[in-house]
Design an enzyme around this catalytic site. Structure first.
Site, mmCIF file in Angstrom:
data_model
loop_
_atom_site.group_PDB
_atom_site.id
_atom_site.type_symbol
_atom_site.label_atom_id
_atom_site.label_comp_id
_atom_site.label_asym_id
_atom_site.label_seq_id
_atom_site.Cartn_x
_atom_site.Cartn_y
_atom_site.Cartn_z
ATOM 1 N N GLU A 272 12.656 43.998 -24.692
ATOM 2 C CA GLU A 272 11.661 43.125 -25.329
ATOM 3 C C GLU A 272 11.106 42.130 -24.320
ATOM 4 O O GLU A 272 11.690 41.885 -23.278
ATOM 5 C CB GLU A 272 12.266 42.382 -26.527
ATOM 6 C CG GLU A 272 13.688 41.863 -26.348
ATOM 7 C CD GLU A 272 13.884 40.892 -25.191
ATOM 8 O OE1 GLU A 272 13.021 40.003 -25.030
ATOM 9 O OE2 GLU A 272 14.878 41.013 -24.464
ATOM 10 N N GLU B 8 14.798 42.248 -21.594
ATOM 11 C CA GLU B 8 13.920 43.337 -21.140
ATOM 12 C C GLU B 8 14.529 44.728 -21.323
ATOM 13 O O GLU B 8 13.846 45.727 -21.204
ATOM 14 C CB GLU B 8 13.549 43.193 -19.654
ATOM 15 C CG GLU B 8 12.839 41.923 -19.297
ATOM 16 C CD GLU B 8 12.466 41.867 -17.816
ATOM 17 O OE1 GLU B 8 12.802 42.812 -17.069
ATOM 18 O OE2 GLU B 8 11.832 40.880 -17.402
#
Length: 367
Positions: free
Chosen positions: A174, A317
């Site tokens: 994300e 991430e």
């Protein structure tokens, strides 16, 4: 497809298959249970794939990207524009997530599900924008219930598309400035924890900004009063579009019968919502790492999920999830490549330890 239809597709794992895999693992040339979590993972993967010897799967890291209205409250070390700039970095292959994904042999798939600006066409980017970021949750709900549900179904749809293309394992990633604030608010709402216990430093904020962040989470919970019995209400009121998209990724993976490797704090907030909607989906999750965000352990405990790696990560991430995918490969290679006592010509008779006896208490030299 509706949320209900998606949830109805998620089935429990076959416990008999898991037991059969464990029985086979016990014949391999090692002390019983000595490969610990890898053995647990091998049992889980064979049950997910419904295959006693699953091949090494093609992998994808799905990075959901969305902006947060609450970033206007100054609770991040970075300005909101960084969401867009990092999206371009993922596209060009230069982010930490790209490096770890390459190492794991995973394709990176970025999804604009809620970036605050229109993005140009870029490699690795799928445009599925639900809204131009969320609203400021200190003033009211971050998004509507309809937007949250649409984002969930978008995530599930992307997983289904990847599975049709041959992907057999997905990892969650994300990006969204201020999303640790939303993640903290989610776990506080679901578990009834105080903001002080679950709010962390996120992007590396100082003490004064940390106190501000705690105040903001408390304010958002007070203003919105999310219903702890209604996961989508919590998601809509204090979550984020990228978190909602990851809820869909997790539910979609379970519906498609592929494992989903859950990354850190924000991804696990999505896993908490997903598990609240479908307890059966927890069986398809693989825990990757323990973030140093204080709320992460609360989330993992809620899920009953074990983090394999303790590396002081807090990047997000999908970086930790990519490393854990390498562990999943190792678990499968163990099934394919490790000799049994019989095939290796090793004469030995061993029995499974009692419940009170740990495998680590059985020295190889005494067998």
């Amino acid at each position: 497809m509706t949320i209900t239809q998606l949830l109805n597709r998620i089935k429990p794992l076959d416990q008999e298959q898991m037991a059969e895999t464990q029985a086979y693992l016990d014949t391999l040339t090692k002390p019983i249970g000595s490969l610990g979590v890898l053995e647990d993972m091998a049992c889980q993967l064979t049950a997910i794939y419904q295959d006693p010897r699953p091949p090494i799967p093609a992998k994808a890291l799905i990075i959901m990207i969305g902006d947060h209205g609450v970033a206007a409250e100054g609770i991040s070390a970075f300005p909101p524009e960084v969401t867009t700039q990092m999206t371009m970095n993922y596209s060009s292959g230069g982010a930490g997530a790209n490096v770890m994904a390459r190492h794991a042999g995973a394709e990176v798939v970025c999804v604009d599900i809620g970036v605050a600006v229109d993005l140009p066409d870029m490699p690795r980017l799928i445009k599925r924008k639900i809204a131009y970021g969320t609203q400021n949750m200190t003033q009211g709900p971050a998004m509507t219930r309809e937007q949250a549900e649409k984002a969930i179904l978008t995530g599930a749809d992307i997983v289904a598309e990847l599975v049709r293309c041959g992907v057999g394992m997905v990892a969650t990633g994300e990006m969204g400035i201020a999303n640790t604030t939303a993640a903290a608010a989610i776990i506080a709402a679901i578990k009834g924890e105080s903001a002080e216990r679950v709010v962390g430093r996120g992007s590396g904020i100082d003490d004064s900004r940390l106190q501000r962040k705690i105040t903001i989470v408390n304010q958002a919970l007070t203003v919105n009063k999310p219903n702890p019995q209604d996961p989508i209400d919590i998601l809509a009121k204090v979550g984020g579009l990228e978190i909602a998209g990851l809820v869909g990724v997790i539910l979609g993976a379970a519906a498609e019968r592929v494992p989903v490797v859950v990354d850190g704090f924000i991804s696990t907030a999505a896993a908490v919502i997903a598990a609240s909607l479908s307890p059966d989906c927890k069986a398809y999750m693989i825990g990757s790492h323990l973030s140093i965000e204080p709320g992460h352990q609360h989330m993992l405990s809620y899920l009953g999920l074990e983090a394999m790696l303790h590396m002081r990560f807090r990047l997000g991430e999908g970086t930790g999830a990519c490393l854990a995918m390498i562990m999943a490969d190792a678990a499968l290679k163990m099934l394919h490549e490790m000799a049994t006592f019989e095939s290796a010509g090793v004469a030995i008779s061993i029995s499974r330890p009692s419940e009170t006896q740990k495998a680590k208490d059985i020295p190889w030299g005494h067998l």
